[in-house]
Design a protein around this motif. Structure first.
Motif, PDB file in Angstrom:
ATOM      1  N   ASP A   1       5.638  -2.569  -3.013  1.00  0.00           N
ATOM      2  CA  ASP A   1       4.282  -1.993  -3.189  1.00  0.00           C
ATOM      3  C   ASP A   1       3.693  -2.301  -1.798  1.00  0.00           C
ATOM      4  OD1 ASP A   1       1.724  -1.127  -3.667  1.00  0.00           O
ATOM      5  OD2 ASP A   1       1.803  -1.917  -5.846  1.00  0.00           O
ATOM      6  N   SER A   2       3.450  -1.316  -1.131  1.00  0.00           N
ATOM      7  CA  SER A   2       2.675  -1.815   0.272  1.00  0.00           C
ATOM      8  C   SER A   2       1.306  -1.245   0.320  1.00  0.00           C
ATOM      9  CB  SER A   2       3.362  -1.068   1.277  1.00  0.00           C
ATOM     10  OG  SER A   2       3.738   0.314   1.021  1.00  0.00           O
ATOM     11  N   THR A   3       0.748  -1.506  -0.430  1.00  0.00           N
ATOM     12  CA  THR A   3      -0.811  -1.295  -0.756  1.00  0.00           C
ATOM     13  C   THR A   3      -1.667  -2.561  -0.178  1.00  0.00           C
ATOM     14  OG1 THR A   3      -1.230  -1.861  -3.162  1.00  0.00           O
ATOM     15  CG2 THR A   3      -0.710   0.582  -2.449  1.00  0.00           C
TER      16      THR A   3
ATOM     17  N   THR B   1      -2.384   7.949  -4.180  1.00  0.00           N
ATOM     18  CA  THR B   1      -3.396   7.276  -3.658  1.00  0.00           C
ATOM     19  C   THR B   1      -4.677   8.052  -3.678  1.00  0.00           C
ATOM     20  OG1 THR B   1      -2.839   7.620  -1.240  1.00  0.00           O
ATOM     21  CG2 THR B   1      -1.711   5.661  -2.367  1.00  0.00           C
TER      22      THR B   1
ATOM     23  N   ASN C   1      -2.000   2.751   1.283  1.00  0.00           N
ATOM     24  CA  ASN C   1      -0.547   2.483   1.486  1.00  0.00           C
ATOM     25  C   ASN C   1      -0.263   1.999   2.940  1.00  0.00           C
ATOM     26  OD1 ASN C   1       2.302   2.989   1.920  1.00  0.00           O
ATOM     27  ND2 ASN C   1       2.362   2.960  -0.081  1.00  0.00           N
TER      28      ASN C   1
END
Length: 626
Positions: A608-610, A541, A574
């Motif tokens: 995908d925890s963005t 990131t 994230n």
């Protein structure tokens, strides 16, 4: 006298919080069902059994709990005592063993609803007038293994007294589970928590997760259909183990754990073997008669580096286990948060194999009912919590091993072989505890001969077989280096450093090919990728920080900012790398559902925890709704 606290919102213990969160993550699953079955032969009084169960549920308020949340924060409610339902299924006239297997399997596959409850289920299968099966089912959030022993012991006492026409007179527990929760919250202060987390951060630094050889890749969806293997060990072997453990000044648990560590180390080519160990969590003696979820998982590392003797490994594990007792209060989930391992769907963080040994007094096999012959039955595991969940139960007739595993990863032949190799290590170690662990042979004599024979049958290659770094033959399904008998042509083509004496045949040499291979289930040679299994990398990131590009991204970022109490401006930020944990996740999801008028589960944050990915999923659900 009426309990005025009935209906009061009560906090959860740390262990309950984690189980509640896992239920939010995968609702309707049976990972944490606790199922026990007993065959009851003789004259059973069904009405007295039902009354006995009613008294037990009234006695232990945790069994009457249901679980709810307010804006993502969980709480539990205790319902008033009531008549307990004992469901009777009549299977008289049918094949008895087939009916038992079918009914227990069907009951184990039924999930519990934490909101509506009840979180227990009592079922009686009638096979004949004098032949029944009693199935006791619970959700793990209200009970643990020690509590099962309490229920069994008290059920026997209450049933006996009622059958004799007497009123049961069990002493009231000194404490209730709610008292434990309050004590836990008080005891685990910020300073104490930081101290214990510091211990675990140091103890588990550099931990490498086990990558067990499997028949199928780990499912990307995290599906873990359960499989079981039950093995009863004869009394003579059980007594040998207990005597040997006593001679070594250690426990049966340390002994079998050491053997498991040796086998897993050989299977994975790892010298550092992390094992999950359930701690009772009942540090106050007044809690020993309280039913509830006390257990907390900790990680025990078996260090095989330096090639210790088996006796030395026992000493190491015994010493390490003392530290576990001193630092068992910190919740496992908080240790995970502190270490921040890479999360992989379907893989438990920090350990993939758990080990437990229960003595006869705490084993389900210790259950009795007056006037009846009781046989403990193992219900089928429908969902597997770990790659291997290994339990040993001491019984009046010896010892029983029960191993549950994900059947969509491991074939039963592999699990049978594993338990066989653990037994082989134990037998070898008892003969010579001073031998280095690298020299302990996993294979029985029959397996050893079969592996050598298979090497002679490989087409196109002349005493081909698979070995570990110490030169021991490896069993089917376990990767190692391929050794090839060095004929004259091979000697001419390769330099001298690639040759060494043949460990299995005098006056000959072998060529270390450098290739990784294994034997398949039917003893066919298969060459594998030479690269050692690695761990998935964390998403990168780094780079330029941008700002939310859509209104949804801005709203999601604002929700994360509120819950995490820190600025969230980058849409590629994230959630977990920002410091989010499981309880934060439930609060985020609660706010997303309320803000956008949709229904998403906590699983949304475990892909995908963005911010960008979460917002994209929200937009898709909003569009589908309209």
């Amino acid at each position: 006298m009426t309990d005025r606290t009935i209906g009061e919102r009560l906090p959860l213990s740390y262990a309950q919080e984690q189980l509640w969160f896992l239920d939010q993550l995968t609702p309707g699953e049976t990972f944490y069902n606790v199922d026990i079955g007993y065959r009851l032969r003789g004259p059973l009084d069904v009405e007295v059994l039902q009354r006995s169960l009613t008294l037990l549920v009234a006695r232990h308020e945790t069994l009457r709990a249901t679980f709810h949340d307010a804006d993502g924060t969980p709480y539990q409610l205790i319902s008033p005592p009531a008549e307990v339902e004992l469901t009777v299924i009549d299977r008289t006239g049918e094949d008895r063993d087939e009916a038992v297997s079918r009914e227990l399997g069907a009951l184990a596959a039924i999930p519990f609803d934490l909101v509506t409850g009840p979180l227990y289920r009592f079922t009686l299968v009638r096979l004949a007038d004098d032949d029944h099966v009693l199935a006791l089912s619970f959700n793990h959030i209200v009970i643990d293994g020690w509590s099962v022993a309490i229920v069994n012991r008290e059920l026997a006492v209450v049933y006996r007294d009622l059958m004799a026409g007497a009123e049961p007179d069990l002493p009231e527990p000194a404490l209730r589970y709610r008292d434990f929760v309050a004590m836990q919250r008080d005891r685990v202060s910020v300073a104490e928590l930081d101290s214990q987390l510091g211990f675990w951060a140091e103890r588990l630094a550099g931990l490498t997760e086990l990558d067990l050889p499997a028949d199928q890749p780990r499912p990307a969806t995290g599906s873990r259909a359960g499989g079981d293997l039950v093995l009863d060990y004869p009394p003579a072997f059980h007594q040998e183990l207990r005597s040997f453990a006593e001679q070594q000044g250690t426990s049966l648990f340390i002994l079998v754990t050491a053997a498991i560590g040796v086998v897993l180390g050989r299977y994975t080519r790892q010298l550092d073997v992390p094992l999950g160990v359930p701690m009772l969590g009942r540090t106050d003696p007044d809690l020993e008669d309280v039913v509830g979820m006390f257990v907390n998982m900790v990680v025990l590392r078996a260090d095989l580096s330096g090639d210790p003797s088996f006796a030395g490994l026992l000493e190491q594990l015994a010493e390490s286990s003392l530290d576990l007792y001193d630092h068992q209060d910190v919740p496992f989930e908080k240790v995970v948060e502190r270490l921040d391992p890479v999360r992989v769907p379907g893989r438990n963080p920090l350990f993939q194999v758990s080990v437990q040994v229960l003595g006869a007094s705490n084993s389900p096999a210790g259950f009795t009912l007056p006037g009846l012959t009781v046989e403990w039955l193992e219900p089928a595991t429908t969902r597997a919590s770990f790659d291997m969940n290994i339990n040993f139960f001491e019984t009046a007739d010896g010892m029983r091993g029960h191993l549950s595993y994900p059947a969509d990863m491991f074939g039963q032949w592999r699990i049978e072989a594993f338990l066989g190799h653990v037994e082989q290590v134990l037998r070898s170690a008892m003969k010579n505890p001073a031998q280095p662990v690298s020299r302990i042979c996993l294979l029985t004599e029959a397996e050893h001969d079969r592996a050598l024979a298979a090497g002679h049958q490989v087409e196109g290659i002349e005493l081909c077989y698979v070995v570990d770094p110490a030169g021991n033959l490896l069993p089917r399904g376990v990767p190692g280096e391929l050794l090839v008998n060095a004929d004259e042509k091979t000697r001419q083509e390769q330099s001298a450093e690639h040759f060494e004496p043949n460990p299995f045949k005098q006056n000959s040499v072998v060529f270390r090919s450098g290739n990784v291979a294994h034997w398949t289930e039917d003893w066919q040679l298969e060459i594998l990728d030479n690269d050692a299994p690695g761990q998935p990398a964390k998403p990168d990131t780094d780079g330029a920080v941008t700002t939310p590009a859509t209104p949804t991204e801005a709203t999601v970022a604002s929700i994360l900012q509120t819950v995490l109490d820190k600025p969230v401006e980058d849409p590629d930020a994230n959630f977990f790398e920002l410091g989010g944990n499981s309880l934060h996740a439930t609060r985020v999801v609660s706010r997303i559902n309320k803000t956008f008028g949709i229904k998403v589960s906590v699983r949304l944050l475990y892909g995908d925890s963005t911010v960008r990915a979460i917002a994209g999923a929200v937009d898709e659900l909003t569009a589908a709704k309209s």
